[in-house]
Design a protein around this motif. Structure first.
Motif, PDB file in Angstrom:
ATOM      1  N   ASN A 240       0.842  -1.196   0.000  1.00 40.83           N
ATOM      2  CA  ASN A 240       0.000   0.000   0.000  1.00 40.83           C
ATOM      3  C   ASN A 240       0.867   1.233   0.000  1.00 40.83           C
ATOM      4  N   MET A 241       0.759   2.067  -1.005  1.00 42.83           N
ATOM      5  CA  MET A 241       1.610   3.238  -1.112  1.00 42.83           C
ATOM      6  C   MET A 241       1.121   4.333  -0.171  1.00 42.83           C
ATOM      7  N   VAL A 242       1.263   4.102   1.116  1.00 40.21           N
ATOM      8  CA  VAL A 242       0.781   5.014   2.156  1.00 40.21           C
ATOM      9  C   VAL A 242       1.622   6.277   2.151  1.00 40.21           C
ATOM     10  N   GLY A 243       0.972   7.388   2.312  1.00 45.62           N
ATOM     11  CA  GLY A 243       1.686   8.641   2.495  1.00 45.62           C
ATOM     12  C   GLY A 243       2.114   9.306   1.211  1.00 45.62           C
ATOM     13  N   MET A 244       1.852   8.730   0.037  1.00 41.72           N
ATOM     14  CA  MET A 244       2.343   9.289  -1.200  1.00 41.72           C
ATOM     15  C   MET A 244       1.504  10.458  -1.694  1.00 41.72           C
ATOM     16  N   GLY A 245       0.289  10.571  -1.152  1.00 41.20           N
ATOM     17  CA  GLY A 245      -0.584  11.607  -1.668  1.00 41.20           C
ATOM     18  C   GLY A 245      -0.081  13.011  -1.418  1.00 41.20           C
ATOM     19  N   SER A 246       0.764  13.197  -0.403  1.00 43.38           N
ATOM     20  CA  SER A 246       1.233  14.524  -0.068  1.00 43.38           C
ATOM     21  C   SER A 246       2.545  14.881  -0.749  1.00 43.38           C
ATOM     22  N   VAL A 247       3.081  13.973  -1.573  1.00 42.47           N
ATOM     23  CA  VAL A 247       4.354  14.225  -2.224  1.00 42.47           C
ATOM     24  C   VAL A 247       4.127  15.043  -3.476  1.00 42.47           C
ATOM     25  N   ALA A 248       4.859  16.121  -3.634  1.00 39.70           N
ATOM     26  CA  ALA A 248       4.693  16.991  -4.787  1.00 39.70           C
ATOM     27  C   ALA A 248       5.174  16.285  -6.049  1.00 39.70           C
ATOM     28  N   PRO A 249       4.538  16.530  -7.210  1.00 42.85           N
ATOM     29  CA  PRO A 249       4.961  15.904  -8.463  1.00 42.85           C
ATOM     30  C   PRO A 249       6.407  16.251  -8.779  1.00 42.85           C
ATOM     31  N   GLU A 250       7.144  15.290  -9.305  1.00 43.16           N
ATOM     32  CA  GLU A 250       8.534  15.514  -9.676  1.00 43.16           C
ATOM     33  C   GLU A 250       8.706  15.243 -11.166  1.00 43.16           C
ATOM     34  N   ARG A 251       9.744  15.840 -11.735  1.00 39.00           N
ATOM     35  CA  ARG A 251      10.054  15.611 -13.137  1.00 39.00           C
ATOM     36  C   ARG A 251      10.874  14.338 -13.277  1.00 39.00           C
ATOM     37  N   PRO A 252      10.828  13.717 -14.474  1.00 40.83           N
ATOM     38  CA  PRO A 252      11.668  12.538 -14.698  1.00 40.83           C
ATOM     39  C   PRO A 252      13.139  12.883 -14.486  1.00 40.83           C
ATOM     40  N   TYR A 253      13.892  11.951 -13.925  1.00 40.95           N
ATOM     41  CA  TYR A 253      15.317  12.143 -13.684  1.00 40.95           C
ATOM     42  C   TYR A 253      16.062  11.014 -14.375  1.00 40.95           C
ATOM     43  N   ARG A 254      16.908  11.373 -15.345  1.00 39.90           N
ATOM     44  CA  ARG A 254      17.638  10.377 -16.136  1.00 39.90           C
ATOM     45  C   ARG A 254      16.694   9.346 -16.747  1.00 39.90           C
ATOM     46  N   GLY A 255      15.536   9.831 -17.188  1.00 39.47           N
ATOM     47  CA  GLY A 255      14.580   8.977 -17.865  1.00 39.47           C
ATOM     48  C   GLY A 255      13.688   8.153 -16.961  1.00 39.47           C
ATOM     49  N   VAL A 256      13.856   8.266 -15.644  1.00 37.86           N
ATOM     50  CA  VAL A 256      13.053   7.482 -14.700  1.00 37.86           C
ATOM     51  C   VAL A 256      11.983   8.385 -14.099  1.00 37.86           C
ATOM     52  N   GLN A 257      10.727   7.958 -14.194  1.00 35.14           N
ATOM     53  CA  GLN A 257       9.634   8.757 -13.673  1.00 35.14           C
ATOM     54  C   GLN A 257       9.711   8.857 -12.149  1.00 35.14           C
ATOM     55  N   ALA A 258       9.144   9.941 -11.617  1.00 29.97           N
ATOM     56  CA  ALA A 258       9.193  10.181 -10.174  1.00 29.97           C
ATOM     57  C   ALA A 258       8.529   9.051  -9.399  1.00 29.97           C
ATOM     58  N   ALA A 259       7.381   8.563  -9.882  1.00 29.93           N
ATOM     59  CA  ALA A 259       6.677   7.492  -9.170  1.00 29.93           C
ATOM     60  C   ALA A 259       7.516   6.224  -9.112  1.00 29.93           C
ATOM     61  N   ASP A 260       8.269   5.955 -10.183  1.00 30.43           N
ATOM     62  CA  ASP A 260       9.119   4.768 -10.197  1.00 30.43           C
ATOM     63  C   ASP A 260      10.281   4.922  -9.223  1.00 30.43           C
ATOM     64  N   ARG A 261      10.834   6.115  -9.137  1.00 27.59           N
ATOM     65  CA  ARG A 261      11.932   6.350  -8.185  1.00 27.59           C
ATOM     66  C   ARG A 261      11.432   6.225  -6.750  1.00 27.59           C
ATOM     67  N   LEU A 262      10.229   6.745  -6.499  1.00 31.70           N
ATOM     68  CA  LEU A 262       9.658   6.649  -5.157  1.00 31.70           C
ATOM     69  C   LEU A 262       9.409   5.184  -4.790  1.00 31.70           C
ATOM     70  N   ALA A 263       8.843   4.417  -5.733  1.00 30.99           N
ATOM     71  CA  ALA A 263       8.571   3.001  -5.470  1.00 30.99           C
ATOM     72  C   ALA A 263       9.867   2.243  -5.206  1.00 30.99           C
ATOM     73  N   GLU A 264      10.922   2.570  -5.950  1.00 36.08           N
ATOM     74  CA  GLU A 264      12.203   1.894  -5.754  1.00 36.08           C
ATOM     75  C   GLU A 264      12.787   2.205  -4.389  1.00 36.08           C
ATOM     76  N   ARG A 265      12.672   3.469  -3.959  1.00 34.12           N
ATOM     77  CA  ARG A 265      13.175   3.832  -2.625  1.00 34.12           C
ATOM     78  C   ARG A 265      12.345   3.144  -1.543  1.00 34.12           C
ATOM     79  N   ARG A 266      11.048   3.071  -1.756  1.00 31.62           N
ATOM     80  CA  ARG A 266      10.177   2.404  -0.779  1.00 31.62           C
ATOM     81  C   ARG A 266      10.554   0.932  -0.655  1.00 31.62           C
ATOM     82  N   GLU A 267      10.790   0.280  -1.776  1.00 32.02           N
ATOM     83  CA  GLU A 267      11.163  -1.133  -1.733  1.00 32.02           C
ATOM     84  C   GLU A 267      12.478  -1.310  -0.985  1.00 32.02           C
TER      85      GLU A 267
END
Length: 223
Positions: free
Chosen positions: A9-36
């Motif tokens: 459950n991606m708890v707490g993500m609703g308050s995160v401000a949108p981010e731009r892609p970094y080195r071709g990786v979308q912000a949501a993917d980077r967040l999911a990777e850090r969460r994992e």
């Protein structure tokens, strides 16, 4: 190691401000990777032989992320510990159910026990979080109690469906006996109090549970 799936459950993500892609990786993917990475680090710490004090700094250091990233996914440590437990238990429950469903009816109990024991033997961290008798984290103890109640309910329904007997308190008693007995036995095995090879443990648990297949156990005697 458990795999991240729909149960996370991606708890707490609703308050995160949108981010731009970094080195071709979308912000949501980077967040999911850090969460994992944080969840895996939590499994290492909470499921280790010696459970150190769980601090955000130690957790992030093990995960290899900056401390500020902890709070983009989790409100506090309690929410994090609950997420680690649910990640582990949901993954193991789903894979065990798959193993049971793939087996012929007469072999389903053994298939479930074999999968459960193999998963724990393959990753002792999972076993300690779910079954260790030496667990000290109070929140994990509460989460384990809640999950045991859920598994007892599911076990009771399984008895009703397989043996075609109506639900009653005898089935409830047997279901709690099964869940508690299996958990206690595996916990003692993990602690080294029971000296059996994994296949021997599976044989023993399967034989014990097989004694509960008699429909007469769940019917009131004639008055």
């Amino acid at each position: 190691m458990p795999s991240l799936g729909p149960a996370v459950n991606m708890v707490g993500m609703g308050s995160v401000a949108p981010e731009r892609p970094y080195r071709g990786v979308q912000a949501a993917d980077r967040l999911a990777e850090r969460r994992e990475r944080l969840l895996v680090a939590g499994l290492d710490l909470l499921g280790g032989r010696e459970m150190p004090a769980l601090t955000v700094r130690a957790l992030c250091r093990r995960a290899g992320v900056a401390s500020r990233y902890f709070y983009e996914s989790f409100t506090d440590k309690d929410e994090f510990v609950a997420a680690v437990f649910e990640w582990v238990v949901n993954d193991l429950a789903a894979s065990t159910q798959e193993a049971v469903a793939a087996a012929p009816p007469a072999e389903q109990t053994r298939a479930g026990m074999a999968h459960l024991v193999a998963a724990i033997a393959g990753d002792a961290r999972v076993g300690r979080i779910l079954f260790s008798t030496r667990l000290t984290n109070a929140l994990l103890v509460r989460k384990r109690a809640q999950s045991s109640a859920l598994f007892a309910m599911l076990s009771g329904r399984h008895v009703e469906n397989v043996l075609r007997v109506p639900g009653n308190d005898r089935i409830k008693a047997a279901a709690h006996f099964v869940v508690g007995g299996v958990a206690q036995t595996i916990g003692a095995w993990l602690a080294g109090d029971i000296h059996l090879q994994p296949d021997q443990l599976v044989d023993q648990l399967t034989a014990l549970l097989g004694q509960l297949d008699d429909p007469a156990l769940y019917r009131d005697p004639p008055s």
